[in-house]
Motif scaffolding. Structure first.
Motif, short mmCIF file in Angstrom:
data_model
loop_
_atom_site.label_atom_id
_atom_site.label_comp_id
_atom_site.label_asym_id
_atom_site.label_seq_id
_atom_site.Cartn_x
_atom_site.Cartn_y
_atom_site.Cartn_z
N VAL A 1 0.89 -1.16 0.00
CA VAL A 1 0.00 0.00 0.00
C VAL A 1 0.92 1.21 0.00
O VAL A 1 1.76 1.35 0.89
N VAL A 2 0.80 2.02 -1.03
CA VAL A 2 1.72 3.14 -1.20
C VAL A 2 0.96 4.45 -1.36
O VAL A 2 -0.13 4.49 -1.92
N ALA A 3 1.59 5.51 -0.87
CA ALA A 3 1.05 6.86 -0.99
C ALA A 3 1.75 7.55 -2.16
O ALA A 3 2.98 7.55 -2.24
N HIS A 4 0.95 8.10 -3.08
CA HIS A 4 1.49 8.80 -4.23
C HIS A 4 1.31 10.31 -4.06
O HIS A 4 0.38 10.77 -3.41
N PHE A 5 2.21 11.05 -4.69
CA PHE A 5 2.28 12.50 -4.54
C PHE A 5 1.52 13.24 -5.64
O PHE A 5 1.19 12.68 -6.68
N ASP A 6 1.36 14.53 -5.40
CA ASP A 6 0.81 15.42 -6.42
C ASP A 6 1.71 15.39 -7.66
O ASP A 6 2.88 14.99 -7.60
N GLN A 7 1.16 15.83 -8.78
CA GLN A 7 1.86 15.73 -10.07
C GLN A 7 3.20 16.47 -10.07
O GLN A 7 4.19 15.95 -10.59
N ASN A 8 3.26 17.67 -9.50
CA ASN A 8 4.52 18.43 -9.51
C ASN A 8 5.62 17.71 -8.74
O ASN A 8 6.76 17.66 -9.18
N VAL B 1 -1.91 12.55 -2.65
CA VAL B 1 -3.20 12.73 -3.31
C VAL B 1 -3.92 11.41 -3.61
O VAL B 1 -5.10 11.41 -3.94
N GLU B 2 -3.18 10.29 -3.49
CA GLU B 2 -3.79 9.00 -3.79
C GLU B 2 -3.05 7.91 -3.05
O GLU B 2 -1.86 8.04 -2.74
N VAL B 3 -3.77 6.86 -2.77
CA VAL B 3 -3.19 5.68 -2.14
C VAL B 3 -3.50 4.50 -3.06
O VAL B 3 -4.63 4.38 -3.57
N SER C 1 0.14 -0.78 -10.17
CA SER C 1 -0.97 -0.49 -9.26
C SER C 1 -2.12 -1.37 -9.69
O SER C 1 -2.52 -1.36 -10.86
N ILE C 2 -2.66 -2.14 -8.75
CA ILE C 2 -3.81 -2.98 -9.09
C ILE C 2 -5.12 -2.35 -8.61
O ILE C 2 -6.20 -2.78 -9.02
N HIS C 3 -4.99 -1.33 -7.74
CA HIS C 3 -6.19 -0.63 -7.28
C HIS C 3 -5.75 0.72 -6.71
O HIS C 3 -4.76 0.79 -5.97
N MET C 4 -6.47 1.78 -7.04
CA MET C 4 -6.12 3.12 -6.57
C MET C 4 -7.32 3.79 -5.95
O MET C 4 -8.46 3.53 -6.35
N LYS C 5 -7.03 4.68 -5.02
CA LYS C 5 -8.08 5.49 -4.41
C LYS C 5 -7.58 6.92 -4.31
O LYS C 5 -6.58 7.18 -3.63
N ALA C 6 -8.22 7.83 -5.01
CA ALA C 6 -7.89 9.25 -4.89
C ALA C 6 -8.40 9.74 -3.55
O ALA C 6 -9.48 9.34 -3.10
N LEU C 7 -7.61 10.56 -2.89
CA LEU C 7 -8.01 11.12 -1.61
C LEU C 7 -8.77 12.41 -1.84
O LEU C 7 -8.51 13.14 -2.80
N GLY C 8 -9.70 12.70 -0.95
CA GLY C 8 -10.52 13.90 -1.08
C GLY C 8 -9.71 15.16 -0.85
O GLY C 8 -8.70 15.15 -0.15
N THR C 9 -10.16 16.24 -1.44
CA THR C 9 -9.46 17.51 -1.25
C THR C 9 -9.80 18.06 0.12
O THR C 9 -10.88 17.79 0.66
N VAL C 10 -8.87 18.81 0.64
CA VAL C 10 -9.00 19.34 2.01
C VAL C 10 -10.00 20.47 2.06
O VAL C 10 -10.17 21.22 1.18
#
Length: 185
Positions: free
Chosen positions: A4-11, A157-159, A176-185
């Protein structure tokens, strides 16, 4: 093996990928090219192959459905002793540590399948910049990155759930076999 990994914003992702490319172009590290599908990330948890992945995905969707994006700051470089790994380390803010702890509390029933180095009180959060470095390349990578990399204000921004695929004891793919975008603050 699953992660399970945390991915960053595009920049942030593009910035780290650029550093990977520069290290490769300078013949210091081929980290970015060693594994297909590799993206900059921080591993939250690791699980062995006998994980009930269908049930895990269902639980994953439920747990991450209401989670919000998380701001982090990466402002230090480090290495794990005797590993040839160079990484960026995030400031261990209470919010980030709670994010990690909450994952492991919710997924407690999968603990038998969990890799211990990612469990609370063992976890060293990091984003790998280079690995499999000999002593000379580790020194070169450390020197280069200490000058090249600025303090990074990033957003998780996504896990994702990734599957590490090995050949001859070496990871060759990590889709990635499954992704979940996190909600904006």
């Amino acid at each position: 093996m699953f992660g399970v990994v945390a991915h960053f914003d595009q920049n942030t992702e593009l910035y780290i990928k650029q550093v990977w490319k520069e290290l490769s172009n300078n013949a210091v590290s081929k980290y970015a090219e060693e594994v297909q599908d590799r993206r900059p990330h921080i591993t939250i948890a690791g699980y062995n192959s006998d994980l009930d992945i269908e049930q895990f995905i269902s639980d994953f969707d439920y747990f991450y459905e209401s989670k919000k994006q998380l701001s982090i700051t990466m402002s230090s470089l480090g290495t794990f002793l005797n590993t040839g790994i160079l990484f960026l380390a995030p400031v261990p803010s209470k919010e980030f540590l709670t994010f990690h702890d909450n994952h492991h509390s919710f997924f407690e029933k999968y603990r038998m399948n969990a890799e211990s180095q990612y469990l609370p009180n063992n976890w060293m959060p990091h984003c790998t910049i280079a690995n499999r470095l000999n002593d000379e390349n580790l020194k070169e990578a450390m020197s280069y990155c200490a000058k090249r990399i600025e303090r990074i204000s990033a957003t998780i921004v996504e896990v994702s759930i990734i599957k590490a695929i090995y050949e001859n004891n070496t990871c060759i793919k990590s889709p990635s076999i499954h992704m979940k975008a996190l909600g904006t603050v």
